[in-house]
Scaffold this motif. Sequence first.
Motif, PDB file in Angstrom:
ATOM      1  N   ASP A  59      53.720 -17.809  98.927  1.00 36.08           N
ATOM      2  CA  ASP A  59      53.470 -17.907  97.490  1.00 36.08           C
ATOM      3  C   ASP A  59      53.475 -16.535  96.820  1.00 36.08           C
ATOM      4  N   GLU A  60      52.824 -15.562  97.448  1.00 33.40           N
ATOM      5  CA  GLU A  60      52.768 -14.220  96.855  1.00 33.40           C
ATOM      6  C   GLU A  60      54.134 -13.540  96.894  1.00 33.40           C
ATOM      7  N   LEU A  61      54.919 -13.811  97.937  1.00 36.99           N
ATOM      8  CA  LEU A  61      56.266 -13.242  98.015  1.00 36.99           C
ATOM      9  C   LEU A  61      57.157 -13.834  96.927  1.00 36.99           C
ATOM     10  N   VAL A  62      57.070 -15.136  96.720  1.00 36.91           N
ATOM     11  CA  VAL A  62      57.853 -15.782  95.660  1.00 36.91           C
ATOM     12  C   VAL A  62      57.435 -15.229  94.302  1.00 36.91           C
ATOM     13  N   GLN A  63      56.139 -15.054  94.103  1.00 34.92           N
ATOM     14  CA  GLN A  63      55.640 -14.514  92.836  1.00 34.92           C
ATOM     15  C   GLN A  63      56.167 -13.098  92.600  1.00 34.92           C
ATOM     16  N   GLU A  64      56.199 -12.290  93.655  1.00 35.10           N
ATOM     17  CA  GLU A  64      56.627 -10.891  93.536  1.00 35.10           C
ATOM     18  C   GLU A  64      58.150 -10.739  93.471  1.00 35.10           C
TER      19      GLU A  64
END
Length: 125
Positions: A59-64
């Motif tokens: 999730d954090e990778l997709v957000q970034e």
Amino acid sequence: MCQVFISADPHLYDCRVRSVRLHGVATSIRLENLFWNVLADIAARDGMRVPQLCTKLYDELVQERGEVDNFASFLRVCCGRYLALQLSGGIPLDASIPISSLNAQRVLATERSPVQPDGFQVRAA
């Protein structure tokens, strides 16, 4: 020199597939047992199980970044960076200290640029 590496327990480089839900979709991730072990250590530090950690990282990778090209490779790199950051002192060896409690900028300041076999350092673009 090679004896140090070839004497590794074959179980460490056996692959295992685990199913993880990413955005409600069941996804299979295939990694060597060594990486699953490191991910378990990382997850435990913050009171999570490996599937929860994988979902959080995804999730954090997709957000970034907006997309994920090769999540299994990303997880392998996370494991390598975790171990390297422990060696450099950025992440304490004391597993009772959650990673979420650390100052990310201070941790990253300890990170060394990897050196290629030809002596050149790899720098992020």
